[in-house]
Design a protein around this motif. Structure first.
Motif, PDB file in Angstrom:
ATOM      1  N   SER A   1     -12.567   7.211  -3.574  1.00 45.64           N
ATOM      2  CA  SER A   1     -12.145   6.453  -4.758  1.00 45.64           C
ATOM      3  C   SER A   1     -13.070   6.738  -5.938  1.00 45.64           C
TER       4      SER A   1
ATOM      5  N   SER B   1       2.540   5.788  -3.632  1.00 49.76           N
ATOM      6  CA  SER B   1       1.562   6.449  -2.760  1.00 49.76           C
ATOM      7  C   SER B   1       1.622   7.971  -2.845  1.00 49.76           C
TER       8      SER B   1
ATOM      9  N   SER C   1      -8.247  -1.723   3.061  1.00 48.98           N
ATOM     10  CA  SER C   1      -9.134  -0.569   2.898  1.00 48.98           C
ATOM     11  C   SER C   1      -8.642   0.265   1.723  1.00 48.98           C
ATOM     12  N   VAL C   2      -9.489   1.170   1.257  1.00 50.34           N
ATOM     13  CA  VAL C   2      -9.128   2.066   0.170  1.00 50.34           C
ATOM     14  C   VAL C   2      -9.528   3.486   0.548  1.00 50.34           C
ATOM     15  N   HIS C   3      -9.103   4.450  -0.251  1.00 53.36           N
ATOM     16  CA  HIS C   3      -9.420   5.855  -0.012  1.00 53.36           C
ATOM     17  C   HIS C   3     -10.923   6.075  -0.128  1.00 53.36           C
TER      18      HIS C   3
ATOM     19  N   PRO D   1      -6.444  -5.008  -0.920  1.00 53.11           N
ATOM     20  CA  PRO D   1      -6.064  -4.242   0.276  1.00 53.11           C
ATOM     21  C   PRO D   1      -7.137  -4.326   1.345  1.00 53.11           C
TER      22      PRO D   1
ATOM     23  N   LEU E   1      -5.222  -0.518  -5.040  1.00 54.66           N
ATOM     24  CA  LEU E   1      -6.463   0.256  -5.070  1.00 54.66           C
ATOM     25  C   LEU E   1      -6.408   1.459  -4.134  1.00 54.66           C
ATOM     26  N   HIS E   2      -5.229   1.748  -3.583  1.00 59.35           N
ATOM     27  CA  HIS E   2      -5.125   2.795  -2.570  1.00 59.35           C
ATOM     28  C   HIS E   2      -4.914   4.185  -3.172  1.00 59.35           C
TER      29      HIS E   2
ATOM     30  N   GLU F   1       0.804  -1.218   0.000  1.00 60.60           N
ATOM     31  CA  GLU F   1       0.000   0.000   0.000  1.00 60.60           C
ATOM     32  C   GLU F   1       0.840   1.272   0.000  1.00 60.60           C
TER      33      GLU F   1
ATOM     34  N   LEU G   1     -14.987  -2.419  -0.952  1.00 59.94           N
ATOM     35  CA  LEU G   1     -13.855  -1.660  -1.476  1.00 59.94           C
ATOM     36  C   LEU G   1     -14.137  -1.080  -2.849  1.00 59.94           C
TER      37      LEU G   1
END
Length: 595
Positions: free
Chosen positions: A353, A305, A348-350, A346, A327-328, A301, A374
């Motif tokens: 998204s 980034s 979690s994601v943002h 992952p 997917l972050h 992750e 997600l």
């Protein structure tokens, strides 16, 4: 002294704008631009023939060579070498006066650099020997008028493409476009540096073109797709913003890119190494395409980034890329990671998204359950076919914008088709082939947009819902199940249906006569339904023409079908890759229909 055998006469046909009959276009009496009128006048210009045995012309050429040498526009030895491209370019420059002002000096340098580009990459003074499909040099016009309209593909429906030299308001060269134009040899990078304002260079699909990496010149955008380039990529200038070198033979690692890089396209090469270290500084990157290389990295992750502007990323076809599906990234809209070795989703994601396209098919290492939470509601394309995902087939009721859903060849727990899928109103393609589906087909898919429905190779039972046959449906694969009952007469409403596979079920009753009215239906397989009966025939006067357009398969001992490939006498055997066989493999069928 020039060698008399080396292009003594200048053929003005090459030195004017080349226009072929299939590249012209009638645009009406009021649509001619000033540039087009200039091209017309150049085409009518008289021939220019210069005899280099004439003493006056020899003196003029010598003056040009001395000027080029004095100004350092080319290496001295090459200027006087009668077989060099610099020598040919000097001949061309004898038709203009030597410069006397700073503005004239700049224009002279640009004109000479472009002449070097032409002669260094296969251009000659003769139309008969030049490799360039479309020439551009002209004695009488400004370099800013060295352009031509042509079609990349010889088709009257193909749009015209303007290639050549493009200038800014100060009439200084800023862009060169010569796609698929027969350039061969090495780029004259020593001379091209005199194009001090050149920002964009597109030379795609000149298959014998080679780049000279020894000398660089300032660019912000370079495209050399399909040029058979070999070896490692050179280091890139710090202000570079766009690089496209797709479909070459490049090796080594991804070059270190600078802070201004926004688009990087290096698909279909043989690059190795990792991604992160090369792109560490390129935090403004928006588009990253690295498909089909041999890159090697384990993603987590923290991968890219800091690249908050990244919108599209294609890392597919790199089987040594492992780790977590990235997917972050908060602004990522397109992620293609199929045919890699990604292993997990992952945690979690943002929250914001904006993902629209996610393709992870052919990743058998990708295991575990699909975390539907997600996936944002913006998602329109989801392909997890041929992965190791498991558990219950997830609900995607939040994906209201989903157009394409592919979950074929997966090992989900046996279960029914989720009712949420039938309620996805924007759905165009749905494939649940070989995904352990049981029970009945939902009575009706609400999506009037549905074009493909593939439920092949499951254990579905019950009857075929009549509501499946809509005007928009084109491909329906319900074969290799345990469906029973009759074929609904509503099949006649599917006027755009061209593929209907119902073979290897338990269907019964008569073939509905409405099916014969489906003029688009080319592929219809109904064999191995022993209780089916009826006729698949049409009016005898139209029989031959009708059958010529069909690939229909049936058991002719229970169905009368003069157009069908009869399958009832075919012995059990291994599936084969042959559209005319009763044992056609499903994978071959899909490849055959969508080459």
């Amino acid at each position: 002294m020039p060698n008399d055998s080396h292009h003594n006469n200048i053929d003005d046909d090459v030195m004017t704008i080349a226009t072929t009959s299939d590249c012209s276009e009638d645009r009406g009496p009021h649509a001619q631009s000033e540039r087009q009128r200039s091209r017309r006048n150049m085409k009518k210009s008289p021939d220019v023939n210069m005899n280099y045995g004439d003493s006056m012309v020899k003196e003029r050429l010598r003056d040009v060579q001395e000027y080029i040498e004095l100004q350092g526009l080319s290496p001295s030895m090459e200027v006087w070498n009668a077989r060099s491209y610099q020598h040919s370019a000097a001949k061309f420059m004898t038709t203009v006066s030597l410069p006397t002002t700073p503005t004239q000096v700049q224009k002279y340098r640009e004109r000479y650099a472009l002449a070097c580009l032409y002669f260094a990459t296969g251009g000659t003074f003769s139309q008969r020997t030049t490799t360039w499909k479309h020439s551009f040099l002209n004695y009488r016009s400004s370099v800013c008028q060295w352009q031509a309209d042509y079609r990349l593909v010889s088709s009257p429906n193909q749009l015209l493409f303007t290639m050549g030299v493009f200038c800014n308001e100060d009439e200084s060269v800023v862009e060169l476009q010569f796609l698929k134009n027969g350039l061969t040899g090495k780029l004259p990078t020593f001379e091209l540096k005199w194009l001090t304002n050149l920002q964009i260079l597109h030379l795609d699909y000149n298959a014998k073109l080679k780049e000279d990496n020894k000398t660089s010149f300032s660019l912000v955008e370079l495209s050399l797709d399909g040029c058979q380039l070999e070896g490692p990529l050179p280091s890139l200038p710090p202000l570079f913003q766009f690089l496209s070198v797709e479909s070459n033979l490049l090796t080594g690692s991804i070059p270190i890119t600078g802070q201004e890089m926004k688009t990087l396209r290096i698909t279909d090469n043989m690059l190795t190494g990792d991604i992160s270290s090369a792109l560490q500084q390129s935090t403004k990157l928006q588009y990253l395409y690295l498909e089909n290389n041999m890159l090697n990295e384990t993603l987590d992750e923290s991968f890219l980034s800091k690249h908050l502007d990244l919108e599209q990323m294609d890392i597919s076809g790199n089987v040594n890329i492992r780790g977590v599906v990235p997917l972050h990234l908060p602004n990522l809209k397109v992620l293609d990671g199929h045919n890699t070795s990604l292993e997990s989703f992952p945690v979690s994601v943002h929250n914001s998204s904006v993902l629209e396209f996610l393709s992870l098919h052919d990743n058998l290492e990708l295991r575990g359950t699909i975390p539907s939470s997600l996936l944002p509601e913006t998602l329109g394309h989801l392909d997890l076919s041929s992965t190791g995902v498991s558990g219950d087939m997830p609900s995607f009721d939040n994906l209201v914008n989903l157009n394409y859903l592919f979950l074929a060849h997966t090992n989900f727990n046996p279960g029914t088709i989720p009712l949420d899928y039938a309620a996805l109103e924007q759905l165009v393609d749905l494939s649940l082939k070989n995904s352990n589906r049981i029970g009945t087909i939902p009575a009706s898919f609400n999506s009037s947009n549905l074009v493909l429905l593939d439920l092949d190779d499951n254990d579905l039972t019950g009857t075929i819902p009549s509501g499946l046959f809509t005007e928009n449906i084109q491909m329906m694969l319900l074969n290799n199940n345990r469906l029973n009952g009759t074929i609904p007469s509503s099949v006649g409403e599917a006027t755009n249906l061209w593929l209907l596979l119902l073979n290897d079920n338990l269907l019964s009753g008569n073939i509905p006569e409405e099916l014969l009215n489906l003029n688009q239906l080319k592929y219809f397989f109904v064999q191995n339904n022993p209780s089916l009966s009826g006729e698949l025939t049409t009016d005898s006067s139209q029989q031959f023409e009708f059958c010529q357009t069909k690939v229909w398969k049936a058991d002719c001992d229970v169905l009368e079908c003069k157009c069908c490939i009869c399958c009832d006498d075919v012995a059990e055997q291994e599936p084969v890759d042959d559209i005319q066989s009763c044992n056609t493999t499903n994978d071959f069928l899909l490849q055959y229909l969508n080459p």
